[in-house]
Design a protein around this motif. Sequence first.
Motif, PDB file in Angstrom:
ATOM      1  N   THR A  17       0.750  -1.198   0.067  1.00 41.08           N
ATOM      2  CA  THR A  17       0.056  -0.006   0.034  1.00 41.08           C
ATOM      3  C   THR A  17       0.719   1.367  -0.010  1.00 41.08           C
ATOM      4  N   SER A  18       0.424   2.297  -0.638  1.00 45.62           N
ATOM      5  CA  SER A  18       1.080   3.463  -0.712  1.00 45.62           C
ATOM      6  C   SER A  18       1.160   4.289   0.539  1.00 45.62           C
ATOM      7  N   LYS A  19       2.149   4.837   1.096  1.00 44.32           N
ATOM      8  CA  LYS A  19       2.126   5.702   2.175  1.00 44.32           C
ATOM      9  C   LYS A  19       2.893   7.061   2.102  1.00 44.32           C
ATOM     10  N   LEU A  20       2.188   8.034   2.387  1.00 46.61           N
ATOM     11  CA  LEU A  20       2.671   9.429   2.400  1.00 46.61           C
ATOM     12  C   LEU A  20       3.053   9.916   3.521  1.00 46.61           C
ATOM     13  N   TYR A  21       4.286  10.207   4.035  1.00 46.29           N
ATOM     14  CA  TYR A  21       4.872  10.425   5.191  1.00 46.29           C
ATOM     15  C   TYR A  21       5.016  11.973   5.552  1.00 46.29           C
ATOM     16  N   SER A  22       5.076  12.941   4.993  1.00 45.32           N
ATOM     17  CA  SER A  22       5.436  14.325   4.968  1.00 45.32           C
ATOM     18  C   SER A  22       5.496  14.997   4.049  1.00 45.32           C
ATOM     19  N   ILE A  23       5.234  16.218   3.786  1.00 49.40           N
ATOM     20  CA  ILE A  23       5.137  17.450   3.083  1.00 49.40           C
ATOM     21  C   ILE A  23       5.824  18.607   3.684  1.00 49.40           C
ATOM     22  N   ILE A  24       6.798  19.167   3.201  1.00 46.42           N
ATOM     23  CA  ILE A  24       7.632  20.182   3.813  1.00 46.42           C
ATOM     24  C   ILE A  24       7.650  21.284   2.880  1.00 46.42           C
ATOM     25  N   ARG A  84      11.190   6.805  -0.160  1.00 45.09           N
ATOM     26  CA  ARG A  84      11.433   7.621  -1.029  1.00 45.09           C
ATOM     27  C   ARG A  84      11.460   9.221  -0.647  1.00 45.09           C
ATOM     28  N   LEU A  85      12.119  10.051  -1.088  1.00 44.57           N
ATOM     29  CA  LEU A  85      12.252  11.358  -1.048  1.00 44.57           C
ATOM     30  C   LEU A  85      12.269  12.281  -2.245  1.00 44.57           C
ATOM     31  N   TYR A  86      11.154  13.182  -2.407  1.00 45.95           N
ATOM     32  CA  TYR A  86      11.156  13.733  -3.631  1.00 45.95           C
ATOM     33  C   TYR A  86      11.451  15.331  -3.297  1.00 45.95           C
ATOM     34  N   THR A  87      12.129  16.037  -4.073  1.00 51.61           N
ATOM     35  CA  THR A  87      12.094  17.525  -3.881  1.00 51.61           C
ATOM     36  C   THR A  87      11.708  18.100  -5.181  1.00 51.61           C
ATOM     37  N   TYR A  88      11.459  19.461  -5.086  1.00 52.44           N
ATOM     38  CA  TYR A  88      11.243  20.233  -6.230  1.00 52.44           C
ATOM     39  C   TYR A  88      11.599  21.732  -5.894  1.00 52.44           C
ATOM     40  N   ALA A  89      12.343  22.509  -6.619  1.00 53.69           N
ATOM     41  CA  ALA A  89      12.631  23.783  -6.221  1.00 53.69           C
ATOM     42  C   ALA A  89      12.357  24.910  -7.508  1.00 53.69           C
ATOM     43  N   ARG A  90      11.421  25.557  -7.031  1.00 55.95           N
ATOM     44  CA  ARG A  90      10.957  26.679  -8.011  1.00 55.95           C
ATOM     45  C   ARG A  90      11.793  27.982  -8.201  1.00 55.95           C
ATOM     46  N   ASP A  91      11.895  28.823  -9.054  1.00 54.08           N
ATOM     47  CA  ASP A  91      12.938  29.789  -9.268  1.00 54.08           C
ATOM     48  C   ASP A  91      12.334  31.142  -8.483  1.00 54.08           C
ATOM     49  N   ALA A  99       8.197  13.086   1.351  1.00 48.32           N
ATOM     50  CA  ALA A  99       8.354  11.586   1.792  1.00 48.32           C
ATOM     51  C   ALA A  99       7.326  10.692   1.665  1.00 48.32           C
ATOM     52  N   CYS A 100       7.464   9.280   1.426  1.00 48.18           N
ATOM     53  CA  CYS A 100       6.617   8.235   1.081  1.00 48.18           C
ATOM     54  C   CYS A 100       7.463   7.233   0.972  1.00 48.18           C
ATOM     55  N   ASN A 101       6.619   5.992   0.750  1.00 54.34           N
ATOM     56  CA  ASN A 101       7.193   4.709   0.552  1.00 54.34           C
ATOM     57  C   ASN A 101       7.051   4.401  -0.878  1.00 54.34           C
ATOM     58  N   GLU A 102       7.817   3.236  -1.144  1.00 56.04           N
ATOM     59  CA  GLU A 102       8.049   2.908  -2.795  1.00 56.04           C
ATOM     60  C   GLU A 102       6.930   2.763  -3.673  1.00 56.04           C
ATOM     61  N   HIS A 103       5.748   2.444  -2.669  1.00 57.93           N
ATOM     62  CA  HIS A 103       4.513   2.233  -3.517  1.00 57.93           C
ATOM     63  C   HIS A 103       3.799   3.469  -4.036  1.00 57.93           C
ATOM     64  N   TYR A 104       4.284   4.476  -3.406  1.00 58.74           N
ATOM     65  CA  TYR A 104       3.403   5.803  -3.824  1.00 58.74           C
ATOM     66  C   TYR A 104       4.272   6.299  -5.229  1.00 58.74           C
ATOM     67  N   LYS A 105       3.440   6.631  -6.177  1.00 56.42           N
ATOM     68  CA  LYS A 105       3.807   6.766  -7.436  1.00 56.42           C
ATOM     69  C   LYS A 105       4.760   8.071  -7.794  1.00 56.42           C
ATOM     70  N   ASP A 106       5.825   7.695  -8.468  1.00 53.45           N
ATOM     71  CA  ASP A 106       6.687   9.011  -8.725  1.00 53.45           C
ATOM     72  C   ASP A 106       5.922  10.287  -9.273  1.00 53.45           C
ATOM     73  N   ARG A 107       4.946   9.835 -10.151  1.00 51.61           N
ATOM     74  CA  ARG A 107       4.398  11.067 -10.917  1.00 51.61           C
ATOM     75  C   ARG A 107       3.310  11.905  -9.838  1.00 51.61           C
ATOM     76  N   VAL A 108       2.794  10.956  -8.954  1.00 53.71           N
ATOM     77  CA  VAL A 108       2.025  11.596  -7.836  1.00 53.71           C
ATOM     78  C   VAL A 108       2.851  12.493  -7.004  1.00 53.71           C
ATOM     79  N   ALA A 109       3.956  11.987  -6.610  1.00 53.37           N
ATOM     80  CA  ALA A 109       4.723  12.604  -5.614  1.00 53.37           C
ATOM     81  C   ALA A 109       5.328  14.018  -6.040  1.00 53.37           C
ATOM     82  N   PHE A 110       5.741  13.903  -7.422  1.00 52.07           N
ATOM     83  CA  PHE A 110       6.468  15.042  -7.864  1.00 52.07           C
ATOM     84  C   PHE A 110       5.178  16.210  -8.404  1.00 52.07           C
TER      85      PHE A 110
END
Length: 217
Positions: A17-24, A84-91, A99-110
Motif C-alpha cells: 500500500t502507498s504511504k505518504l509520510y510528510s510534506i515540507i 522515497r524522498l522527492y524535492t522540487y525547487a522553483r525559481d 517523503a513516502c514509501n516505494e508504492h507511492y507513484k513517482d508522478r503523484v509525488a512530484f
Amino acid sequence: SYSFCTLLEPGYNNKMTSKLYSIIIFKKGENGNEPIMLASATDASSFPILHRMGVGESLRFFSRTAASRTATNTRQQFVENEYRLYTYARDDDLICAVACNEHYKDRVAFSLCGVALKDFTDEFAGQWENEKLTDNHFKWAGLNDTLKKYQDPNADQLTKIESDLADIQTIMAQNLENILERGDKMSDLVDRSNDLSAISKGFYKASADTNKCCTLM
C-alpha cells in the motif's frame, strides 16, 4: 555510513500500500545558510508509537538536507530501501520535499510538490517573501489537509500540475550522500542539525559505527 536508511528501519511499511509520510515547504537560505522550513505536515502513524518522534525528526532533517541540494527548476528523487524522498525547487526560492514509501507513484509525488507550493503561495501571498522568517513561521492546517487528501490521490486532480512540471529537469534514483558537496560528511550535518534531538544524533552515530540501518528510538 549515514544514509536515508537510518531514517527508518527497512520493513516497517513494506505492505503493498502507498504511504505518504510528510510534506515540507522550505525557502532557500541566504548566504549559504540552510533552507528555512516555512510549513510542514507529517504522518508517522504507521510506525510504532515509541519511534514516531524520531521519525518526524528524521523526515525534517533529510528533507532539509535534500532541499538545500536541489538546484532551481529541478526536481529530484532519492531512494533508500523502500523509502522515497522527492524535492522540487522553483525559481522563486521555494522548495517542497515529499517523503513516502516505494508504492507511492513517482508522478503523484512530484505533482504533489507542485500542488503544495502553489497552494502555499496562494495562501500566504505577500507574507512568505519576508526576509526575517524563521522555522515553522506558518501554522498551516491546509497542509495537513493536503497530506490526508493525497494519501489516496485522484489522478485527475494532478493533471494540470503535472503538465506544468513537464519541462522541469528531473533527476531520479539518487542516494542522499551522493549529492553532498565535496568535503561535506553526513555525520557533520547530523552534528550541526537543529532538526535532530541529542537522542536521535546518538542513535545515528551508533548506526554508523555498526555500519547498519537502525530505527530511531
